[in-house]
Motif scaffolding. Structure first.
Motif, short mmCIF file in Angstrom:
data_model
loop_
_atom_site.label_atom_id
_atom_site.label_comp_id
_atom_site.label_asym_id
_atom_site.label_seq_id
_atom_site.Cartn_x
_atom_site.Cartn_y
_atom_site.Cartn_z
N MET A 1 26.94 31.85 6.98
CA MET A 1 25.61 32.34 6.70
C MET A 1 25.30 32.06 5.22
O MET A 1 26.17 32.17 4.37
N TYR A 2 24.06 31.72 4.97
CA TYR A 2 23.62 31.41 3.61
C TYR A 2 22.45 32.31 3.22
O TYR A 2 21.68 32.74 4.08
N LEU A 3 22.33 32.58 1.91
CA LEU A 3 21.20 33.35 1.42
C LEU A 3 20.01 32.42 1.24
O LEU A 3 20.15 31.31 0.71
N THR A 4 18.84 32.88 1.65
CA THR A 4 17.64 32.08 1.46
C THR A 4 17.21 32.16 -0.01
O THR A 4 17.62 33.05 -0.75
N ASN A 5 16.35 31.23 -0.40
CA ASN A 5 15.82 31.27 -1.76
C ASN A 5 15.02 32.54 -2.00
O ASN A 5 15.00 33.07 -3.11
N GLU A 6 14.37 33.06 -0.96
CA GLU A 6 13.61 34.30 -1.09
C GLU A 6 14.53 35.48 -1.38
O GLU A 6 14.19 36.35 -2.19
N ARG A 38 27.42 33.68 -8.51
CA ARG A 38 27.26 32.46 -7.71
C ARG A 38 26.17 32.62 -6.66
O ARG A 38 25.39 31.71 -6.41
N LEU A 39 26.09 33.81 -6.07
CA LEU A 39 25.10 34.04 -5.02
C LEU A 39 23.69 34.10 -5.56
O LEU A 39 22.74 33.67 -4.91
N GLU A 40 23.53 34.63 -6.76
CA GLU A 40 22.19 34.77 -7.34
C GLU A 40 21.66 33.44 -7.88
O GLU A 40 20.46 33.26 -8.04
N SER A 41 22.53 32.52 -8.16
CA SER A 41 22.14 31.24 -8.75
C SER A 41 21.16 30.48 -7.85
O SER A 41 21.43 30.28 -6.67
N PRO A 42 20.02 30.05 -8.43
CA PRO A 42 19.06 29.32 -7.61
C PRO A 42 19.50 27.90 -7.26
O PRO A 42 18.96 27.29 -6.34
N VAL A 48 28.17 32.95 2.69
CA VAL A 48 28.60 34.34 2.55
C VAL A 48 29.06 34.88 3.90
O VAL A 48 28.60 34.44 4.96
N HIS A 49 29.96 35.83 3.84
CA HIS A 49 30.42 36.52 5.05
C HIS A 49 29.29 37.41 5.58
O HIS A 49 28.43 37.85 4.82
#
Length: 64
Positions: A1-6, A38-42, A48-49
């Motif tokens: 799973m990945y975090l979206t830019n939003e 790392r996760l917050e970086s645009p 991510v788990h």
């Protein structure tokens, strides 16, 4: 799973509004400071788990 830019933008905005450091947010979410950075970086797209994703979205929804 990945975090979206939003989601990444929402993390940065909420952290700024609350005037919190990356370390403080990471502690509230329950992840390491390095992972949070790392996760917050645009520019990065870290996987991510499921549980980490849930913690992040719960933190974003808290107080709203």
């Amino acid at each position: 799973m990945y975090l979206t830019n939003e989601i990444k933008t929402a993390l940065r905005k909420k952290r700024g509004v609350l005037n919190l450091t990356k370390s403080e947010v990471a502690g509230q979410i329950g992840i390491s400071r390095l992972t949070y950075g790392r996760l917050e970086s645009p520019t990065r797209n870290e996987r991510v788990h499921q549980r980490t994703y849930e913690r992040i979205t719960e933190w974003l929804a808290k107080d709203y």
